[in-house]
Motif scaffolding. Structure first.
Motif, PDB file in Angstrom:
ATOM      1  N   SER A 241      31.038  55.553  51.351  1.00 50.67           N
ATOM      2  CA  SER A 241      31.029  55.866  49.928  1.00 50.67           C
ATOM      3  C   SER A 241      29.922  56.819  49.502  1.00 50.67           C
ATOM      4  O   SER A 241      29.886  57.248  48.349  1.00 50.67           O
ATOM      5  N   ALA A 244      30.729  59.937  47.426  1.00 53.55           N
ATOM      6  CA  ALA A 244      31.707  59.841  46.335  1.00 53.55           C
ATOM      7  C   ALA A 244      30.993  59.644  44.999  1.00 53.55           C
ATOM      8  O   ALA A 244      29.888  59.120  44.946  1.00 53.55           O
ATOM      9  N   ASP A 248      34.573  56.073  42.112  1.00 53.87           N
ATOM     10  CA  ASP A 248      35.101  56.257  43.465  1.00 53.87           C
ATOM     11  C   ASP A 248      34.162  55.617  44.485  1.00 53.87           C
ATOM     12  O   ASP A 248      34.592  54.970  45.443  1.00 53.87           O
ATOM     13  N   GLN A 249      32.879  55.817  44.245  1.00 53.50           N
ATOM     14  CA  GLN A 249      31.891  55.241  45.145  1.00 53.50           C
ATOM     15  C   GLN A 249      31.922  53.717  45.082  1.00 53.50           C
ATOM     16  O   GLN A 249      31.911  53.043  46.114  1.00 53.50           O
ATOM     17  N   ARG A 251      34.374  51.848  44.243  1.00 56.65           N
ATOM     18  CA  ARG A 251      35.605  51.357  44.864  1.00 56.65           C
ATOM     19  C   ARG A 251      35.502  51.412  46.395  1.00 56.65           C
ATOM     20  O   ARG A 251      35.943  50.496  47.103  1.00 56.65           O
ATOM     21  N   ALA A 252      34.907  52.479  46.898  1.00 56.64           N
ATOM     22  CA  ALA A 252      34.767  52.609  48.351  1.00 56.64           C
ATOM     23  C   ALA A 252      33.870  51.514  48.910  1.00 56.64           C
ATOM     24  O   ALA A 252      34.098  51.003  50.017  1.00 56.64           O
ATOM     25  N   ASN A 301      38.141  55.173  49.038  1.00 53.79           N
ATOM     26  CA  ASN A 301      37.999  55.456  47.600  1.00 53.79           C
ATOM     27  C   ASN A 301      39.337  55.511  46.863  1.00 53.79           C
ATOM     28  O   ASN A 301      39.387  55.863  45.694  1.00 53.79           O
ATOM     29  N   VAL A 377      39.794  61.985  43.419  1.00 47.37           N
ATOM     30  CA  VAL A 377      40.074  61.579  44.798  1.00 47.37           C
ATOM     31  C   VAL A 377      40.789  62.690  45.551  1.00 47.37           C
ATOM     32  O   VAL A 377      40.484  62.972  46.711  1.00 47.37           O
TER      33      VAL A 377
ATOM     34  N   SER C  39      35.051  50.159  38.763  1.00 47.54           N
ATOM     35  CA  SER C  39      35.575  50.669  40.024  1.00 47.54           C
ATOM     36  C   SER C  39      37.073  50.935  39.949  1.00 47.54           C
ATOM     37  O   SER C  39      37.721  51.164  40.959  1.00 47.54           O
TER      38      SER C  39
END
Lengths: 494, 494, 494
Positions: A241, A244, A248-249, A251-252, A301, A377, C39
């Motif tokens: 992550s 990102a 996004d980060q 989520r990763a 992500n 993304v 997220s």
């Protein structure tokens, strides 16, 4: 007495090669490399710092990237370095060459990656380029894992130098030209590094590589290796992550965390199933527990949901243990592919799995489930410049124009990037293997395999002074003294 | 049977000394120490937190400093602690006394440094003071490295207590009074700690310190030491930049990263060159790879450019290996200077190099290459209060008035700080050495050197039950059993 | 030859149980778990990221929590894992089962804690829930410490599953319903985990648990354990402050830092006092140095002042060493309470101390020393909704209405939470112990205790080839060969 390598054979070569490369790096840095604007004292934004109470200091991009950079840094130097110390007599080489190779590569990767992204003829460095340099080192260290204990340090340096060239080009093509999403580098780092190393290993293969009693662990070397494993496992969310932005980060991080958790549990389950007497095998625990981090790397992500990440972790852990148990032995006996650390099982196959999972996730990504985050993304999916679709978005948001790709097209590009990565890795790896056969590069003799003794000043062994207690059998016959026990005499010299 | 120390000699002294100091610390903390405004619940700014959705929470200075603080913390406790575990029989003492000494010093340094920066008669603590306390601990641990295995824990505590007084005064003079730039503490921490410890070592020197078979490593102790090395190496960018603001911090990270990379490569090159049979020497890899971090420490936040940092790394790595190979043995035989960890090669000489590099960089620093960021790196160079030059700047920016120093003057001050640091370190170190000779402080007997046995409950050795396979020679003659091999019988008691 | 467990007894059971649980987790994640708004790509706030130059990216809560989350993560997997490797023959089990158990628990705790905090019928995950899942894992790992080496992996999994249910309920009652302050989880994590594990241990107790020669350390296993200790010690400030906002977090960091420093010094002092010949005992250094972190955990974010934190550290260190020296042996001999890692001394008693210190601190907390920050630390103390007191505050600040508790009432609730925690932990721990007696769960035979051999593929021992030098006694008589010394023959096979 083992035959030590005759010193003349290698005299001064490592020194010479390292000095030459280091001078080249210095010159190229002097010509090309400068601070990025976030680290340039005279950049206007930094002059302003005084003017608003230090708030700008906190806005420096270093603050955003640095904690995760350091996690990745630990993965590269402690993680990979100690993971490879499992070999009983190659601990110095594992952690030492890992150290040398990574320090060498981060300089060279700064240059190679920089040449592909020149900014007014200059390479601007900063915490982001430090991150991408560390990622490049990961690829080389994965290749090193396939060759661990079987090549000289001289060969490793050459391998690292050549690999970074192809690595950088491949990533430039895949991530830049084809705009493939691969946030955790599962294709560009793991698949590339694994198959480059395996291709080189295949070309260099020798009969003597197999069956050495030194190609194994001892109790404490397995514990040292676990230091590497656990640091890799813990910090993998940062690896996937680090580059990102924002959600996004986040989520990763979440996806990687759950993929690794389910992968760890699965690895124990499958390891107990396939081992004799249902015992657990340290090789699996040290390696396969990490496969989930690789396998979720491409789509970390994406909106795969935590359960999706966990499914990937389960499949990856299973695949990896199966790889160690059956695929590696098969490849060794049928294809003469010797893979010391089993990088095919930890990085290769899970990386391919990652690419496939990424393509599937890409095929289902729409603004209905991503909002306009879709274009964060997959930048290529943003509407074309001057299109009506773009203008509508620009009324409310700022977004860069893209290529107007559909979900299916993006998925296709994801698979194309995998194929190209495999092709470049295997071909350039084989060519590098051929290059490493040049006699001047000191291929190892059978006696030097998996052994620090010939390239390191190895300290005298721990001298054990033991009391030998002789049993009846010994008293009766001197031919067989099996079963004699001895007890350390603590207070004599240790 | 080794002679164990007679218990009476030391009975209760360590306990007594630690209890007394801890009580003193408690009382002084009670009188003087309070939370800084960022950590005081009743400070107005913290009351406001509720009012704006937690954004203030993110502006707390803890967020800015804490990640790097923890990196430094790891360097102090894991880095220094494990680096010193290379000794085969002194692992408990290395990591244990390192732990004790650092925990002791961070309390005392909070007080000593606080007394020099009182705020309305109080010492205000927070993450910045925790950082400077940890830096102070580094100085003491470096001195410990010079004395490792040769002094009692009682002597160490006294040494740490005394050293912090001189350390704090020296830093106050150099960084405060002379306004010397030393962002990474290469002068105030590394040079000071090294020469303080070496001076004490010289005064305490005994013939028995040399030639002990216990002053060496075994295979696994060298691997433990590498844990320390690698953590120090990875987190050194944090050490050199933790207290710098914004772009200065970013630049210090970059410079340290590249200085360490080139230093690591150089260390391998030079180690292979100077060792017999061109082997690599773990002592060099464990220590000299870090010299670049020390040597770039003073100028890390200056505009030296990445190539400049790399040059410093190359010189430092070379100097350090040469130090281990030739200078340490020379100093031992000619000057009776025994330096267990070679701190002169890792901290002393590279620290002097850092000071010189810092002076050179200071001599070339102008607003043309720094912008007004110049006054962030060198506050004394800012124009005098009420000067026209200052007013011009103040039209657009906020800057504190300085001393109107020229580049040359600043460079001069940098060198003056080095000289003063050396002088204070050596003189106070020698005096401390004399103090440590007081018999009540338990100097070690020859038998106690480099050995945990006499001060720690050391567990019974790993008991090896071996099968002795007797060869023909043994059958023929019982006088010489050389060459008898034995095989561990796995399932008996281990 | 030791009797190995007959494979059939355990065939496939671990695999089966893990697979079943992992499938259940997958299904429940699929039904209930979704990304939190920080997220979720389609959350409106994340769409906006493009619109303002990335600033929003920096405001994502991940940035605030992640560095401390990773510190906690290291404590869970490296800290607890390696701390337990002190056992000479149980290193694989210590770090391996720790790994499995934690990876298992973080999934299950996400669900259990989530069910208690459903959001529109869904469990929203993010970095905060990852933190609380890791905290839950800590409780289970503490219980594991009480049972280390004495239960099968199958029993551990069942224990972890059951414990998390009671753990989550207890925390929900104490922190949620009673609004007790316990920022570092000293009650809800440490007290709960310790007494749950001890209760289970008491119920499972067998005579064979005592007196095993394998229940001890060897030199290098004690060094491995120190890796765990030091990482726990360094990152404990993160554990105690991770979930607190702004100045509360900063204060919790400071208090924990000083509590740990004074606790470390005290531990050395007391260890030297109570050990024979005034030696230091690694068991104390590895464990009691950490007790200050536990003991300050409940009141870490309160205005106890640094000296107050240090007093707590001193008391905790003393209590913990005394516990190891006298209380554990007493409990073993009188109550048959076997506690492998001494969790009562590291987590149990210091946790109770924490609860008491927290109650005292709560009893003295007023707006005079906290400002309105009082309501951040103790939300229940905020005035009642629609009260005049609340309206006065709301004129200037934003604050949630509370229960209008007095300081004394809050202190009372703190103690009630301790009592409830003890009650739930002990009762549920005993019931779990009974459950673990079910024969199908593979209780260990005496031979399997504290030993990796029967559940792990343990590599062949380091084979030592030794030269046996025979002394006169041996020559004279073959009956007694004591005193024979041998020297490793370095160049033969190792």
């Amino acid at each position: 007495m083992a035959q030590t390598v005759e010193p003349k054979r290698r005299r001064g070569k490592l020194t010479l090669v390292l000095v030459i490369f280091q001078i080249i790096f210095l010159v190229l840095f002097g010509i090309f490399v400068e601070y990025g604007e976030d680290s340039d004292a005279k950049a206007e934004q930094n002059n302003l710092e005084h003017g608003n109470g230090g708030a700008d200091a906190m806005d420096n991009r270093l603050g955003y990237y640095y904690p995760m950079f350091q996690d990745v840094h630990v993965m590269i130097f402690i993680g990979f370095g100690f993971l490879m110390t499992f070999l009983k007599r190659y601990g110095f080489g594992s952690v030492g060459y890992n150290f040398l190779l990574a320090a060498f590569v981060i300089q060279w990767a700064t240059l190679m990656q920089g040449f592909l992204h020149l900014h007014h003829g200059k390479i601007q460095v900063g915490v982001e380029t430090m991150l991408t340099s560390d990622f490049a080192a990961a690829a080389v260290l994965i290749s090193f894992g396939a060759l661990l204990g079987k090549v000289s340090h001289l060969q490793l340096i050459i391998l690292g130098f050549v690999e970074i060239i192809f690595f950088s080009v491949n990533e430039y093509v895949g991530a830049g030209y084809f705009q493939t999403a691969d946030v955790g580098g599962s294709m560009f780092v793991h698949v590339f590094g694994a198959y480059f190393g395996l291709a080189a290993s295949r070309v260099l293969n020798k009969k003597s590589w197999e069956g050495s009693s030194k190609e194994g662990s001892v109790y404490h070397s397995d514990l040292f290796a676990m230091i590497g494993t656990v640091f890799l496992w813990m910090f993998w969310p940062s690896f996937n992550s680090a580059l990102a932005p924002g959600d996004d980060q986040h989520r990763a991080v979440i996806n990687t965390y759950y993929a690794l958790a389910s992968c760890c549990v699965t690895t124990f389950a499958v390891s107990a199933m396939v081992s004799k007497e249902n015992k657990l095998d340290m090789v699996h625990i040290q390696n396969s527990t990490l496969a989930g981090g690789v396998a979720v790397g491409t789509c970390a992500n994406m909106m795969i949901q935590p359960w999706g990440a966990m499914v990937i972790g389960v499949v990856a852990g299973t695949l990896s243990v199966v790889g160690y148990k059956w695929i590696s032995p098969f490849l060794l006996s049928k294809v003469h592919l010797h893979d010391t650390c089993g990088v095919n099982n930890l990085h290769g196959m899970p990386g391919i799995l990652a690419a496939i999972a990424g393509a599937i996730a890409a095929a289902t990504a729409e603004t209905s489930n991503y909002g306009y985050g879709l274009y964060e993304v997959f930048p290529a999916r943003a509407p074309l410049v001057n299109s009506t679709a773009l203008d509508t978005i620009l009324d409310d948001f700022t977004v860069d124009a893209g290529s107007g790709r559909t979900a299916g097209m993006q998925a296709g590009f994801q698979l194309v990037a995998l194929v190209i990565t495999l092709a470049i890795a295997i071909i350039s790896g084989m060519l590098t293997g051929l290059l490493l056969k040049i006699p001047i590069l000191d291929q190892l003799t059978p006696d030097e395999l998996y052994d620090d003794n010939n390239f390191w000043e190895v300290p005298e062994e721990d001298t054990h002074y033991v009391k030998v207690q002789v049993d009846d059998q010994m008293k009766g016959s001197m031919d067989e003294l099996n079963g004699a026990t001895n007890k350390t005499e603590k207070d004599t010299k240790m």
